[in-house]
Design an enzyme around this catalytic site. Structure first.
Site, short mmCIF file in Angstrom:
data_model
loop_
_atom_site.label_atom_id
_atom_site.label_comp_id
_atom_site.label_asym_id
_atom_site.label_seq_id
_atom_site.Cartn_x
_atom_site.Cartn_y
_atom_site.Cartn_z
N SER A 268 0.84 -1.19 0.00
CA SER A 268 0.00 0.00 0.00
C SER A 268 0.89 1.26 0.00
CB SER A 268 -0.96 -0.06 1.20
OG SER A 268 -2.02 0.84 1.05
N ASP B 104 -8.71 -4.35 -6.01
CA ASP B 104 -8.20 -3.58 -4.87
C ASP B 104 -9.02 -2.31 -4.66
OD1 ASP B 104 -6.57 -1.93 -3.11
OD2 ASP B 104 -4.93 -3.28 -3.57
N HIS C 12 -7.45 -5.67 -0.63
CA HIS C 12 -6.33 -4.74 -0.67
C HIS C 12 -5.04 -5.52 -0.46
CE1 HIS C 12 -4.16 -1.08 -0.53
NE2 HIS C 12 -4.04 -0.98 0.79
#
Length: 518
Positions: free
Chosen positions: A238, A456, A486
């Protein structure tokens, strides 16, 4: 006010379910160069430019990790230490701050050890010290040959963590409408934003100007040297992908095996990121609605109608607190980070339709780092001080109002929230932002594996291709997973896991553009 964070799926899923899903294999078998030679077992011969020996030659005092109010102490296999880094890299001989580190040594012994594998789990603002032990169950195949290492970046948790407000003030601010409907609500929204910034300035002092992603990337290279690694082996998830890209740009010759999973689009500015996330969350919501047999357009409108009713009259909860529209939206977001959370989202929405906001409030509290006693962690504080130092673009309220129709077109559910956030998040912030978008070009670096997931919600998969392109030809190598949630590694695809493991353990670089089926 809470921004929809770019954080690791493992952290989100941990709030919803225990464990990870089992995998299914995908396609794509063409592999590239294979090099199984350990590249980081020898001590580093290089030093960071301009840093004094007191920093580059420091010896870490590894010892038993201590627990905190937010997380218990990990087992005896984990060690913790504090690394000294410059407060200001422009003044490397000046004051220092301490960064909290955690590691577990490679289980296969020195003969099999490749080196340290450094993890950043996202946010920004997430604590690596508290997350790393839990993530070992996912990264277990890597543990035999790598020391698993993570840290709390500057301004985060045990590393000079910034707390901008007390618990009572945070809870009071949750009543502020993050999608203001009139002049009074708008004034309250921006006054709250300015007040938060003043609190951060008072709490952080000089540190507020030295918590950028660039500062943390420089910390990583000092960490590499002190850990005794010639090359940086890194797993960024991320926001950690943005950090990894910035590191590769600053230190391309020090890049070893880098994985970037759930990729932040490096070409996007503040508004671009907000539009990307709006699109990603609406896509994930559409996929969720389809899984329940609903038409996405009709299902989204039903949720919009529910949120509007909650805006007019907040829902009661079993805790005695009220579920506001902003808290309800936050509660809807959390289960979208992982497909395993979808059944509980169905239950929470049904309860809300029946007039009970308890489950959605529970999800919102998890997202907002609030425990059962009413104490809030500092994750969202750190996220804000870091991102506002990074982000140069500061849309005004007037500019944001003009953008709202674009955001609402992308998503009827999330558009308003994300649109207003572009102006509110760093409104009247005490320090200026550093860049419109990060520089990640890394000419001369070894191949970097960039992993995107088509479902995602927080970092849409288009960002993976853009990151691969901006890293440069021969550097960025894209791997796509047709999945949900995610992050891709450890999320249910044997194809993804085996490709990542082969890259990190054997140096096998897959063909650029490889696709793993769901």
């Amino acid at each position: 006010m809470t921004r929809l964070a770019r954080w690791t799926a493992a952290a989100a899923a941990a709030l919803l379910v225990a464990g990870c899903g089992s995998g299914s294999s995908g396609d794509g078998t063409d592999e590239g160069k294979n090099s199984d030679t350990p590249s980081a077992a020898a001590p580093s011969s290089g030093t960071a430019s301009g840093l004094p020996a007191s920093l580059t030659s420091q010896k870490l005092d590894w010892g038993r990790c201590k627990g905190s109010s937010n997380s218990p102490a990990p087992g005896s296999g984990w060690q913790c230490a504090t690394l000294k880094v410059p407060l200001d890299y422009a003044k490397p001989d000046g004051g220092t701050i301490g960064l909290a580190l955690i590691r577990s040594n490679a289980t296969g012994g020195q003969s099999k050890r490749i080196g340290s594998l450094l993890f950043n789990f996202g946010g920004p603002g997430g604590s690596g010290v508290s997350t790393m032990p839990a993530y070992e169950s996912v990264a277990g195949p890597l543990h035999e040959r790598y020391d698993l290492v993570s840290w709390d970046p500057r301004g985060v948790a045990a590393s000079e963590g910034v707390r901008c407000r007390g618990d009572k003030a945070i809870q009071a601010a949750e009543s502020v409408d993050a999608t203001p409907d009139d002049a009074t609500e708008e004034a309250a929204y921006f006054n709250d934003a300015a007040d938060f910034g003043k609190g951060c300035e008072k709490a952080a002092g000089k540190l507020l100007s030295h918590v950028s992603t660039t500062d943390t990337a420089r910390d990583m290279d000092l960490m590499r040297q002190v850990l005794g690694d010639q090359k940086m082996h890194y797993f960024g998830i991320s926001y950690g992908t943005e950090l990894g890209g910035v590191y590769a740009h600053l230190f391309p010759k020090n890049v070893g095996r880098l994985i970037l999973d759930a990729v932040v689009d490096p070409s996007a500015d503040t508004v671009g990121h907000a539009k990307n996330q709006t699109l990603g969350f609406q896509r994930a919501l559409d996929d969720y609605l389809k899984s329940t047999g609903q038409d996405p357009k009709q299902g989204s409108q039903k949720i919009v109608d529910l949120l509007n009713r909650i805006d007019a009259k907040p829902l009661p909860t079993s805790s005695g607190r009220k579920l506001t529209q902003t808290l309800a939206l936050t509660g809807i977001v959390l289960p979208l980070y992982s497909k395993e959370g979808w059944p509980r989202l169905t239950s929470a929405l049904k309860d809300a339709e029946d007039g009970d906001g308890s489950q959605l409030l529970e999800f919102a509290d998890g997202y907002n780092d609030r425990d059962s006693t009413g104490h809030y962690g500092t994750t969202t504080h750190a996220q804000r001080v870091i991102s506002c130092l990074d982000d140069k673009q500061r849309p005004t309220p007037e500019e944001t109002k003009k953008l709202l129709p674009e955001f609402e077109k992308i998503s009827p559910v999330f558009g308003d929230f994300m649109g207003w956030d572009t102006a509110g998040w760093c409104h009247d912030w005490p320090v200026a932002g550093q860049y419109d978008n990060p520089e990640v070009s890394a000419p001369g670096a070894e191949p970097i594996l960039v992993v995107g997931n088509t479902g995602d919600p927080a970092t849409p998969y288009e960002g993976a291709r853009r990151m691969a392109d901006e890293l440069g030809k021969g550097v960025g190598v894209e791997l796509t997973w047709k999945g949900e949630g995610h992050g891709a590694y450890g999320s249910g695809s044997d194809c993804v896991d085996s490709t990542v493991n082969s890259y990190l353990l054997k140096g096998t670089v897959p063909k650029d553009g490889k696709v793993c089926a769901s």
